[in-house]
Design a protein around this motif. Structure first.
Motif, short mmCIF file in Angstrom:
data_model
loop_
_atom_site.label_atom_id
_atom_site.label_comp_id
_atom_site.label_asym_id
_atom_site.label_seq_id
_atom_site.Cartn_x
_atom_site.Cartn_y
_atom_site.Cartn_z
N TYR A 44 -55.86 -103.17 -0.37
CA TYR A 44 -56.27 -102.30 0.83
C TYR A 44 -57.11 -103.06 1.62
CZ TYR A 44 -54.16 -98.10 -0.87
OH TYR A 44 -53.25 -97.01 -1.41
N MET A 45 -57.29 -104.52 1.32
CA MET A 45 -58.12 -105.65 1.80
C MET A 45 -57.14 -106.54 2.79
SD MET A 45 -61.16 -105.97 -0.61
CE MET A 45 -62.14 -104.77 -1.24
N ASP A 46 -57.69 -107.04 3.66
CA ASP A 46 -57.07 -108.36 4.49
C ASP A 46 -57.20 -109.37 3.72
OD1 ASP A 46 -59.45 -108.94 5.39
OD2 ASP A 46 -59.33 -108.43 7.59
N ALA A 47 -56.49 -110.64 4.43
CA ALA A 47 -56.76 -111.82 3.77
C ALA A 47 -58.17 -112.42 3.77
CB ALA A 47 -55.80 -112.84 4.66
N ASP A 48 -58.99 -111.98 4.62
CA ASP A 48 -60.37 -112.29 4.42
C ASP A 48 -61.28 -111.44 3.61
OD1 ASP A 48 -60.00 -114.36 6.35
OD2 ASP A 48 -60.30 -113.14 8.06
N GLY A 49 -61.01 -110.62 2.90
CA GLY A 49 -61.28 -109.58 1.77
C GLY A 49 -62.05 -108.37 2.58
N LEU A 50 -61.67 -108.13 3.93
CA LEU A 50 -62.38 -107.04 4.58
C LEU A 50 -61.36 -105.96 4.59
CD1 LEU A 50 -64.88 -106.29 6.40
CD2 LEU A 50 -63.21 -106.83 8.47
N PRO A 51 -61.92 -104.65 4.25
CA PRO A 51 -60.92 -103.64 4.15
C PRO A 51 -60.15 -103.08 5.42
CG PRO A 51 -63.04 -103.01 3.09
CD PRO A 51 -63.20 -104.24 3.90
N TYR A 52 -59.15 -102.69 5.38
CA TYR A 52 -58.32 -102.18 6.77
C TYR A 52 -59.07 -101.19 7.10
CZ TYR A 52 -54.46 -105.43 5.11
OH TYR A 52 -53.57 -106.40 4.65
N PHE A 53 -58.88 -100.91 8.66
CA PHE A 53 -59.52 -100.09 9.18
C PHE A 53 -59.05 -98.61 8.69
CE2 PHE A 53 -60.27 -103.32 12.51
CZ PHE A 53 -61.59 -103.08 12.64
N SER A 54 -59.58 -97.69 8.84
CA SER A 54 -59.28 -96.24 8.10
C SER A 54 -58.54 -95.49 9.03
CB SER A 54 -60.57 -95.62 7.86
OG SER A 54 -61.39 -96.06 6.94
N GLU A 55 -58.35 -95.79 10.50
CA GLU A 55 -57.67 -94.85 11.38
C GLU A 55 -57.09 -95.96 12.35
OE1 GLU A 55 -56.94 -92.01 14.57
OE2 GLU A 55 -58.31 -93.95 14.61
N MET A 56 -56.13 -95.32 12.74
CA MET A 56 -55.09 -96.45 13.42
C MET A 56 -55.75 -96.57 14.87
SD MET A 56 -53.07 -97.46 11.58
CE MET A 56 -54.22 -97.40 10.35
N VAL A 568 -60.62 -94.25 2.03
CA VAL A 568 -59.22 -95.05 1.75
C VAL A 568 -58.99 -95.39 2.68
CG1 VAL A 568 -56.88 -94.84 0.73
CG2 VAL A 568 -58.58 -93.59 -0.59
N PRO A 569 -58.66 -96.68 3.06
CA PRO A 569 -58.39 -97.43 4.33
C PRO A 569 -57.11 -96.76 4.58
CG PRO A 569 -59.07 -99.07 2.80
CD PRO A 569 -59.06 -97.88 1.91
N GLY A 570 -56.80 -97.01 6.05
CA GLY A 570 -55.43 -96.03 6.75
C GLY A 570 -54.11 -97.04 6.48
N SER A 571 -54.57 -98.28 5.77
CA SER A 571 -53.23 -99.06 5.89
C SER A 571 -53.53 -99.92 4.50
CB SER A 571 -52.99 -99.88 6.90
OG SER A 571 -51.55 -100.68 6.55
N SER A 572 -52.54 -100.61 4.28
CA SER A 572 -52.44 -101.48 2.80
C SER A 572 -51.75 -102.74 3.11
CB SER A 572 -52.03 -100.64 1.59
OG SER A 572 -50.66 -100.22 1.85
N ASP A 573 -51.59 -103.84 2.32
CA ASP A 573 -51.14 -105.02 2.19
C ASP A 573 -49.36 -104.72 2.75
OD1 ASP A 573 -52.95 -106.59 1.96
OD2 ASP A 573 -52.71 -106.55 -0.10
N PRO A 574 -48.57 -103.61 1.98
CA PRO A 574 -47.12 -103.72 2.27
C PRO A 574 -46.80 -103.24 3.56
CG PRO A 574 -47.74 -102.35 0.08
CD PRO A 574 -48.95 -102.79 0.95
#
Length: 904
Positions: A44-56, A568-574
């Motif tokens: 649930y984190m991007d390549a820089d280790g920051l969580p994805y945003f929670s809402e689109m 929980v972030p609104g998106s994930s790696d997949p």
């Protein structure tokens, strides 16, 4: 400046700073994404280790901010001098020149300041901006409430408002949207407006009027609904003048007392301030949003009350499917829920039933005073005492506030006190009544507007705390009563702690300990400590006042903690990896089509346009994308996607022009999109009386010769959302209504060996378990059979209603796919309405129950069955819970389909 006044200001500054740190810390907690198991957090984190945003919507605001920083305007290009976003609503794109720019201005400014001291990407700055800016709400809330009551009340109001469930759930770290401004700027506007109306000094009225207009001007750059607050304050002042007239309170003096009308107007402080603010506001709004923005905002005041309409013109209204636009319940969770704060109900959203009681009590107090005002005459000498007998201004104000708030609770004040505060009391009564009623009306249009209601309600709840604090200190002498109050407040403080879902067992223990400790301390200070009696009185009453304050804010603070601790972030790696694939393996003319929810993420992650997103929910897209998912006709679904991704709504618009009806246009396209171009043209001429030239123009748009490449994205979240996309995709244009169809999926696999039976739980609802009972034969997979049963959760017995078996989810068809082969496809009960899919591999089985209308839908065939048995769509990329499909132009079902098998 007097020493006492300096001390009061410094104390307020310290309190505000502490409150700011507290509310920011609670918002910052979401960055830890504790709602995700530790072993899965990396997904649930991007390549820089920051969580994805929670809402689109955050991704749209991020992209607009990046556009602004990159080329100075919003969108990809300029069209007639206005910014135009070509990533959205493809192929036409949509205008974003009217985009509320405040969020981009503030974020880019913060980015510039922060990067003076350390390197931080714009994504990381945006991640924290909402939490940081929204925490400044403590300033206007505290100041506004402190002007009416004491520090206890101001602190309580600040925490109830700044941590309100519907506000914090849109402003924690990782939520990058305009909600961050929805308390700060409107409340500053109202604060300065009230101060302008109250001020006796002409210079102060001018200053506060200008500040009020600046506040609403800035807010007009932040939210399209900004006109709500000027409308509220105009209504407030109308009610104020009417009540003053009714109570014979002179707020407008006769002309004869002044040499000219200008001097007269200047000295009518309420009337002058209102007129001056209106004139300045018109000028200011013309500068910030222009005449079109003002007219749009005014029309939006009434248009906002059509948000719950099922249809928008003849098209379905997608806003009714948005969670925050659902009509909220009055209360959630029954009696225990009444003492909790959350986003599930109106009472919960304002801090629970205790806060609501406080609000009603304060309103009752104002109304009670109002009823007494009419008959009260001014008494006593109004002349000022000699300077030697006057008290310091700060002390005088504190004493006046104390007497008013205290005796409102007891005798509602003496005649002399009420007369001295007539205007102020009528002003605040008008303000809170109109503000609360207007906000309550807004709440009828969606849950998200509870964050509007919590501001006046939270302030009133804070005033109640201030009143209660004054009353306890001055009137309660009985130790028994003090202990009773302490007991009730200790329970009200501890109960929300015991109900925190995150870490439930620890919460129960901590809540119980808090209750016992608070009660023990209260008992000791009230009964045991007797050595210094005068000090005891002060200490024990201060303790009770603190407990009252904590009792009012405990539900809100605990709710805020629970919200950010379970984020929980609104998106994930997949999902992000799927978009990376599209970006790296598709041409620039590729268009992404899916249900609208992830549209903004698709745009920024893949740098490809979408046909449907959160900004294009109105109009025809919801119907056509829903139809492409719901239909069982693969050729029709393909035709819809290629039309939307290449020519957009052109065919529908042309047909509407030719036939004079949107409904006829939809019917014609519904019939012809699954046909070859030649057959579609022939049908338009024969069945819809189009000329050959008109029909040719339509099919040029509906069946483009060189369609753009399409990436059709399907994801697991769309299973739960099937009720909505099937609702819109099955829209009845005659009745302007529809029916939603659902999937019910088992959450696990069950091992069932040959010649044995197993049970798979598909759904739990209202104390009833719906289970798929599977029986496997001994000599082959084609002997597998199954049926749905309904049993009571508490004892496992079958559900009977008046002696008749109750099972609304009985299956009419059974389809089994075992080891990737279709092994069973048979009828079970022709009277039932559901199809049961069994998916098994190596003796492990799961079940999917669905409405029969979804049995052969494109979504079912592609996402749930992996595209089995069709060649119209090709799976180009598969991630966990996400699949990306392209169109196979060579498929047998594409241009050769001369029949229409679409469900209507």
């Amino acid at each position: 400046m007097e020493n006492q006044k300096v001390k009061t200001i410094l104390k307020s500054v310290v309190i505000i700073a502490i409150l700011f740190v507290l509310v920011f810390a609670l918002r910052a907690q979401s960055a830890d994404i504790n709602g995700v198991p530790n072993q899965l957090k990396a997904n649930y984190m991007d390549a820089d280790g920051l969580p994805y945003f929670s809402e689109m919507d955050s991704y749209f605001n991020l992209r607009m901010t990046q556009d602004y920083m990159d080329h100075g305007y919003f969108g990809d290009t300029l069209v007639n001098g206005s910014g135009w976003d070509m990533h959205s609503y493809y192929p036409s794109g949509r205008e974003v020149g009217s985009y509320q720019p405040m969020i981009a201005y503030v974020t880019s400014a913060l980015y510039g300041i922060i990067n003076i001291f350390q390197d931080m990407s714009i994504v990381e700055v945006a991640f924290w901006t909402g939490a940081f800016i929204s925490s400044f709400a403590v300033i206007p809330v505290y100041i506004f409430t402190r002007r009416i009551t004491n520090d206890y009340g101001a602190i309580a109001a600040t925490l109830i408002v700044a941590l309100g469930p519907n506000y914090i759930s849109h402003t924690f770290a990782g939520f990058f949207d305009t909600d961050m401004f929805n308390i700060i700027l409107p409340l500053f506007f109202i604060l300065f407006f009230v101060e302008a109306v109250k001020s006796d000094k002409f210079a102060h009225r001018i200053i506060f009027s200008i500040l009020s207009v600046l506040s609403i001007g800035l807010y007009s750059l932040s939210w399209t609904g900004f006109m709500f607050y000027p409308a509220v304050m105009i209504l407030v002042m109308i009610v104020f003048f009417v009540l003053c007239f009714y109570l014979n309170i002179e707020v407008v003096e006769p002309f004869k007392n002044y040499s000219n009308k200008l001097k007269w107007l200047i000295n009518q402080k309420e009337l002058f301030s209102v007129i001056f603010i209106i004139i300045l506001a018109i000028i200011g709004l013309l500068i910030t949003v222009g005449i079109d923005g003002i007219l749009a905002a005014i029309s939006g005041l009434t248009g906002g009350f059509s948000l719950q309409s099922a249809a928008n013109d003849v098209w379905p209204n997608v806003y009714i499917s948005v969670a925050e636009m659902q009509i909220p319940n009055l209360l959630s969770g029954g009696l225990p829920g009444a003492f909790l704060a959350n986003t599930n109900g109106i009472v919960n959203g304002i801090g629970g039933i205790v806060a609501l009681f406080g609000v009603l009590f304060v309103l009752f107090t104002f109304v009670q005073r109002l009823l007494r005002l009419k008959s009260v005459k001014i008494k006593g000498d109004s002349s000022k005492p000699h300077k030697s007998k006057r008290k310091a201004t700060s002390l005088r104000k504190e004493q006046d506030r104390f007497r008013i708030t205290l005796k409102d609770i007891g005798s509602f004040g003496s005649s002399d006190e009420i007369n001295r505060s007539k205007r102020l009391n009528v002003l605040y009564l008008s303000l809170f009544l109109v503000w609360i009623l207007a906000s309550a009306a807004a709440v009828t249009q969606g849950t998200r507007f509870i964050q509007v209601l919590v501001v006046p309600m939270g302030i009133c709840a804070g005033i109640f705390v201030g009143y209660a604090a004054d009353y306890v200190k001055a009137n309660i002498e009985s130790d028994r009563i003090l202990l009773l109050i302490a007991f009730v407040c200790s329970f009200l403080i501890a109960f929300p702690i015991t109900q925190i879902v995150y870490g439930l067992e620890n919460a129960l223990m901590i809540g119980s300990i808090v209750f016992v400790v608070l009660l023990a301390i209260s008992g000791i200070l009230i009964y045991v400590k007797k050595s210094i009696r005068d000090s005891d009185v002060s200490i024990k009453k201060t303790l009770v006042v603190l407990l009252i304050t904590l009792a009012l804010i405990s539900p809100t603070v605990c709710g805020a903690y629970q919200t950010t601790a379970s984020t929980v972030p609104g998106s994930s790696d997949p999902m992000w990896n799927a978009m990376d694939f599209v970006k790296e393996n598709s041409t620039n003319d590729t268009v992404i089509i899916s249900w609208w929810d992830f549209g903004y993420l698709f745009q920024i992650a893949s740098d490809r346009p979408t046909a449907f997103d959160g900004g294009s929910q109105s109009g025809d897209r919801a119907f056509w994308v829903g139809k492409a998912l719901t239909t069982s006709d693969l050729a029709q679904s393909k035709g819809i996607l290629q039309m939307l991704g290449t020519t957009g709504s052109n065919a529908s618009d042309l047909l509407c022009d030719y036939t004079g009806s949107n409904v006829t246009a939809v019917e014609a396209l519904d019939k012809t999109l699954g046909m070859s171009k030649a057959n579609a043209k022939s049908t338009l001429i024969k069945d819809y009386n189009l000329t050959e030239k008109q029909a040719s123009a339509v099919v040029k748009q509906s069946h483009p010769s060189n369609p753009n490449n399409i990436s059709f994205v399907l994801s697991s979240d769309m299973i739960q959302k099937a009720g909505w996309w099937s609702y819109f995709g099955s829209w009845n244009f005659d009745t302007l209504n529809s029916t939603n169809y659902q999937y019910y999926m088992a959450s696990n696999y069950v091992k069932i060996k040959p010649n044995s039976q197993g049970s798979i739980n598909v759904l739990n609802d209202s104390g009833i378990e719906y289970n798929a009972i599977i029986k496997r034969g001994a000599n082959g997979t084609n002997e597998t059979t199954a049926q749905m049963t309904a049993v009571w959760s508490n004892n496992g017995s079958k559900v009977d209603v008046n002696g008749t078996e109750y099972n609304p989810l009985k299956a009419s068809n059974l389809i089994a796919i075992e080891n990737n082969y279709l092994t069973v496809n048979k009828t079970l009960d022709k009277k039932a309405n559901y199809t049961l899919y069994l998916i098994g591999s190596e003796n492990e089985y799961t079940a999917i129950l669905m409405d029969n209308e979804l049995k052969d839908s494109v979504f079912t065939r592609l996402f749930l069955l992996g595209g089995m048995g069709q060649d119209t769509f090709v799976l180009s990329n598969m991630q966990e819970g996400v699949s990306v499909w392209t169109i196979n132009d060579a498929a047998s079902s594409s241009d050769n389909s001369d029949t229409n098998t679409t469900d209507t």
